[in-house]
Design a protein around this motif. Structure first.
Motif, mmCIF file in Angstrom:
data_model
loop_
_atom_site.group_PDB
_atom_site.id
_atom_site.type_symbol
_atom_site.label_atom_id
_atom_site.label_comp_id
_atom_site.label_asym_id
_atom_site.label_seq_id
_atom_site.Cartn_x
_atom_site.Cartn_y
_atom_site.Cartn_z
ATOM 1 N N VAL A 94 0.643 -4.353 -21.315
ATOM 2 C CA VAL A 94 -0.709 -3.998 -20.883
ATOM 3 C C VAL A 94 -0.857 -2.484 -20.789
ATOM 4 O O VAL A 94 0.006 -1.798 -20.234
ATOM 5 N N LEU A 95 -1.965 -1.981 -21.342
ATOM 6 C CA LEU A 95 -2.384 -0.598 -21.109
ATOM 7 C C LEU A 95 -3.567 -0.669 -20.153
ATOM 8 O O LEU A 95 -4.622 -1.202 -20.498
ATOM 9 N N LEU A 96 -3.384 -0.155 -18.940
ATOM 10 C CA LEU A 96 -4.409 -0.243 -17.899
ATOM 11 C C LEU A 96 -5.104 1.099 -17.727
ATOM 12 O O LEU A 96 -4.452 2.132 -17.554
ATOM 13 N N ILE A 97 -6.431 1.075 -17.759
ATOM 14 C CA ILE A 97 -7.226 2.296 -17.613
ATOM 15 C C ILE A 97 -8.051 2.205 -16.335
ATOM 16 O O ILE A 97 -8.859 1.282 -16.161
ATOM 17 N N LEU A 98 -7.826 3.168 -15.437
ATOM 18 C CA LEU A 98 -8.514 3.194 -14.145
ATOM 19 C C LEU A 98 -9.347 4.467 -14.043
ATOM 20 O O LEU A 98 -8.809 5.562 -13.880
ATOM 21 N N GLN A 99 -10.674 4.317 -14.143
ATOM 22 C CA GLN A 99 -11.568 5.462 -14.018
ATOM 23 C C GLN A 99 -11.585 5.960 -12.572
ATOM 24 O O GLN A 99 -11.170 5.252 -11.655
ATOM 25 N N LYS A 155 0.825 -1.220 0.000
ATOM 26 C CA LYS A 155 0.000 0.000 0.000
ATOM 27 C C LYS A 155 0.858 1.269 0.000
ATOM 28 O O LYS A 155 0.481 2.285 0.581
ATOM 29 N N ASP A 156 2.010 1.204 -0.646
ATOM 30 C CA ASP A 156 2.933 2.337 -0.671
ATOM 31 C C ASP A 156 2.789 3.073 -2.007
ATOM 32 O O ASP A 156 3.434 2.724 -3.004
ATOM 33 N N ALA A 157 1.949 4.108 -2.023
ATOM 34 C CA ALA A 157 1.668 4.840 -3.262
ATOM 35 C C ALA A 157 2.903 5.560 -3.789
ATOM 36 O O ALA A 157 3.142 5.600 -4.998
ATOM 37 N N LYS A 158 3.702 6.138 -2.889
ATOM 38 C CA LYS A 158 4.874 6.909 -3.320
ATOM 39 C C LYS A 158 5.863 6.033 -4.086
ATOM 40 O O LYS A 158 6.301 6.378 -5.192
ATOM 41 N N LYS A 159 6.222 4.896 -3.518
ATOM 42 C CA LYS A 159 7.178 4.002 -4.176
ATOM 43 C C LYS A 159 6.589 3.426 -5.462
ATOM 44 O O LYS A 159 7.306 3.220 -6.448
ATOM 45 N N PHE A 160 5.285 3.182 -5.449
ATOM 46 C CA PHE A 160 4.622 2.667 -6.646
ATOM 47 C C PHE A 160 4.754 3.664 -7.795
ATOM 48 O O PHE A 160 5.145 3.301 -8.911
ATOM 49 N N PHE A 161 4.465 4.941 -7.516
ATOM 50 C CA PHE A 161 4.552 5.968 -8.560
ATOM 51 C C PHE A 161 6.000 6.226 -8.981
ATOM 52 O O PHE A 161 6.265 6.521 -10.150
ATOM 53 N N ASP A 162 6.925 6.114 -8.049
ATOM 54 C CA ASP A 162 8.344 6.293 -8.391
ATOM 55 C C ASP A 162 8.767 5.299 -9.466
ATOM 56 O O ASP A 162 9.456 5.657 -10.434
ATOM 57 N N SER A 184 -4.662 7.077 -15.454
ATOM 58 C CA SER A 184 -5.529 7.284 -14.295
ATOM 59 C C SER A 184 -5.183 8.628 -13.673
ATOM 60 O O SER A 184 -4.419 9.416 -14.249
ATOM 61 N N ASN A 185 -5.750 8.898 -12.513
ATOM 62 C CA ASN A 185 -5.359 10.043 -11.700
ATOM 63 C C ASN A 185 -4.678 9.531 -10.441
ATOM 64 O O ASN A 185 -5.068 8.484 -9.901
ATOM 65 N N GLU A 186 -3.677 10.252 -9.977
ATOM 66 C CA GLU A 186 -2.932 9.789 -8.803
ATOM 67 C C GLU A 186 -3.846 9.592 -7.602
ATOM 68 O O GLU A 186 -3.687 8.642 -6.838
ATOM 69 N N GLU A 187 -4.814 10.487 -7.442
ATOM 70 C CA GLU A 187 -5.728 10.388 -6.300
ATOM 71 C C GLU A 187 -6.514 9.077 -6.340
ATOM 72 O O GLU A 187 -6.753 8.450 -5.307
ATOM 73 N N THR A 188 -6.902 8.658 -7.543
ATOM 74 C CA THR A 188 -7.651 7.406 -7.690
ATOM 75 C C THR A 188 -6.828 6.221 -7.199
ATOM 76 O O THR A 188 -7.315 5.373 -6.443
#
Length: 504
Positions: free
Chosen positions: A444-449, A302-309, A475-479
Motif C-alpha cells: 500500500v502507498l498511503l497518501i495523507l493530506q 497514540k505513540d507518534a515517536k515509536k510509529f515513526f521509528d 505525509s507530513n509528520e505534523e499531520t
C-alpha cells in the motif's frame, strides 16, 4: 467574528445558527454553529464541563470559554429541558449536554430499545441445545461461541484477521444443522460487506440484505440477525434498527472499535461494546510483516515517536511534496500495470490509498494523473463500483478489471459483464480509505493530506490494517502527530441518562 479562523465551520453551520437566532454575530451564534457542526460529524450531543470550562468534543481553534459563554446566552425560549416539550423546541439540554432536537430523540429511542431488549439477555433456548462444530476453532473462538450462545445480544470485537467472520459463519452453520427452520439474516451497512459475508456461507436458506434495506420494514422477523462491519453503523441507523427488533430475535454484532466510522458520522459500536455483552478476539492473522503489526499497535497507543521509528527504519516515509508524490504514484502505477499483466485476476498486490476522494492528490485526482501518465496504453484497468446495482448483483466497493480488448469487466467473485452494462464505477489505481474498508492488499502507498488529521487515528489505523506486507506513507509528520491525538468517539449521554444500561 472572523469566520476564516474556524476552517471546519461552513456556511451550513452558520445558516443553522442564523435561522434560530435571526442574526449573524455573537457568542451564542458561534455556539449554535458549533453545535450543528458536531452534529454533522455524527456526535449526539455537546457535553459541557462548566466547572473546568471544557467542552466535548473539542476540535481546537475556537476558544472553549467563548463557546461555553455562548451556550449560556442561547435564548431560553428555544431550549427544552424535559421530555414533555422536546418536540416543540429545536435545542435540548439534559445533564450538562446540549443536543439538536433530532439527536435527543435518537438517543432517547436508543435508550428505550436497549433497555427493552437487554432486560433479560440470557438465551435460554440455545443454552439447552447441543451444538457441535465441523471446522476447528481456537480456544478464544470457543470462548466467544460460548458467549454468543449464552447471550441473546452479543458484540464480538476484533482486529482485521482475528476471525470474527469465520466465527460467525461456523456458528450459523452449526445452528442450522440442528434447527432447520431457524431464520437467519445477514446484514451490514454496505452491499459489498453483505455480499462478501454471504459468499462464505453454503446455505441458500439464509437471507442477506443491507441495513438500509431492512429499515424499509416495520418489523424485522428473524431468529438470528448477524450485523457485520458494525463500526460503520451510526446512532441514527442503530436507533431505527433496534426499534424493529423483537424480544425473541438473537443479535450478533461484529466489528472493530478502532476502524473508521461512517463518512461524516460516528459509529455506535463503542457504546455497544461498553455494555456487558462484548467479547474481544485478541489474535490476528492478517499481517505477514511483523512491522505492520507493530505500527498498528503504536497507532492504537497514540505513540507518534515509536510509529515513526518503525516506519522510517526501512525508508518508508516521504514528505508531502508534489515532485515526490508524482514520482511515487507513477512508480506504483507501473507496479500495478506490471502486476495485472502477469495476473489480471489478482487485484490485491498493489494499491494507492488516499485519505481524501476529492481535492489535491485525492483518489480521483491521482487516477486522472495515472491515466494521463499511462497514455491509454493499458490492456487491463482496475475499477471500483460506486453504487449498488441489485439487478447486476454488484455492490458499492466491489473491485474489477476492465479488459480493453474484450470490452468486458471481470470481478473478483469471478462474475464478468460487458463493459457497456456498467455506469457507476471509478478507476481504481487509487481509492479512498473509506472505499478500502474490508479490503486486503500486499503493498500500500498511503497518501495523507494536511487536513486528513481531522479524521483522527481511526483513518490511519484503517489504512494500515489494509496491508499485509508493506506500507509506504507520504505525509507530513505534523499531520500524523495531530491525527494520532484525535480520537473522536461518539459523544453521547446514554449511560448518564440510563442507570439500567450503566449498571449492566
Amino acid at each position: 467574528m472572523q469566520r476564516e479562523k474556524f476552517d471546519y465551520l461552513n456556511y451550513i453551520d452558520y445558516f443553522f445558527a442564523k435561522t434560530l437566532l435571526k442574526k449573524e454575530e455573537g457568542e451564542d451564534f458561534l455556539a449554535l454553529a458549533y453545535l450543528f457542526f458536531i452534529s454533522r460529524c455524527g456526535h449526539l450531543c455537546l457535553r459541557v464541563d462548566f466547572l473546568n470550562e471544557k467542552i466535548f468534543p473539542y476540535f481546537g481553534s475556537l476558544e472553549e470559554k467563548k463557546i461555553i459563554k455562548g451556550i449560556l446566552n442561547i435564548p431560553k425560549n428555544i431550549i427544552s429541558k424535559n421530555l414533555k416539550d422536546v418536540e416543540k423546541k429545536p435545542i435540548s439540554f439534559f445533564k450538562n449536554c446540549f443536543y439538536l432536537q433530532k439527536n435527543f430523540i435518537f438517543e432517547t429511542k436508543i435508550i428505550e430499545n436497549l433497555e427493552r431488549l437487554l432486560k433479560d439477555n440470557r438465551d435460554i433456548f440455545l443454552e439447552k441445545k447441543e451444538i457441535s462444530f465441523t471446522n476447528p476453532l481456537k480456544k478464544e473462538q470457543q470462548e466467544a461461541i460460548k458467549h454468543i450462545i449464552k447471550n441473546r445480544i452479543s458484540v464480538i470485537l476484533g482486529e482485521p484477521g482475528s476471525g470474527k467472520t469465520y466465527l460467525a459463519v461456523n456458528f450459523i452453520s452449526a445452528i442450522l444443522k440442528i434447527l432447520k427452520e431457524y431464520k437467519v439474516i445477514i446484514t451490514a451497512p454496505t452491499g459489498k460487506a453483505v455480499s462478501d459475508f454471504y459468499n462464505k456461507i453454503e446455505d441458500s436458506s439464509i437471507e442477506a440484505y443491507t441495513l438500509h434495506y431492512l429499515l424499509n420494514k416495520d418489523f424485522i422477523d428473524a431468529d438470528l440477525i448477524v450485523i457485520d462491519e458494525a463500526s460503520m453503523v451510526d446512532a441514527r441507523i442503530m436507533s431505527n434498527f433496534l426499534k424493529r427488533i423483537g424480544l425473541k430475535t438473537k443479535l450478533i454484532f461484529l466489528g472493530d472499535n478502532d476502524q473508521l466510522p461512517p463518512v461524516e458520522s460516528k459509529g455506535f459500536l463503542n457504546v455497544l461494546s461498553s455494555l456487558n455483552i462484548s467479547y474481544f478476539l485478541k489474535s490476528s492473522e492478517r499481517f505477514e510483516n511483523e512491522k505492520i503489526q507493530k505500527m498498528k499497535e503504536e497507532v492504537k497507543n497514540k505513540d507518534a515517536k515509536k510509529f515513526f521509528d518503525i516506519l522510517k527504519r526501512d525508508n518508508n516515509f516521504f514528505s508531502f511534496q508534489e515532485d515526490i508524490l508524482e514520482k511515487k504514484i507513477f512508480e506504483y502505477a507501473d507496479k500495478i500495470s506490471s502486476s495485472l499483466k502477469k495476473d489480471p485476476n489478482n487485484l490485491s498486490r498493489f494499491i494507492i490509498i488516499s485519505a481524501m476522494r476529492k481535492g489535491y492528490f485525492g483518489s480521483e485526482d491521482i487516477n486522472l494523473r495515472i491515466l494521463e501518465y499511462l497514455k491509454d496504453n493499458e490492456l487491463y484497468i482496475p475499477i471500483i463500483i460506486d453504487k449498488n446495482d441489485y439487478h447486476l448483483n454488484l455492490f458499492n466497493g466491489t473491485c474489477g478489471i476492465i479488459k480493453k480488448e474484450e470490452k468486458r469487466v471481470y470481478f473478483q467473485n469471478r462474475k464478468e459483464l460487458p463493459l457497456f452494462m456498467l455506469s457507476n464505477f471509478s478507476y481504481a489505481y487509487a481509492i479512498s480509505v473509506h472505499k478500502s474498508q474490508g479490503g486486503e492488499f500486499d503493498n500500500v502507498l498511503l497518501i495523507l493530506q494536511d487536513n486528513s488529521y481531522f479524521f483522527g487515528k481511526s483513518l490511519l489505523y484503517t489504512a494500515i490494517t489494509r496491508t499485509k506486507k508493506k506500507i509506504e506513507i507520504i505525509s507530513n509528520e505534523e499531520t500524523i502527530e495531530k491525527m494520532l491525538k484525535n480520537d473522536f468517539i461518539l459523544e453521547n449521554n446514554i449511560f448518564e441518562r440510563s442507570p439500567i444500561l450503566k449498571n449492566l
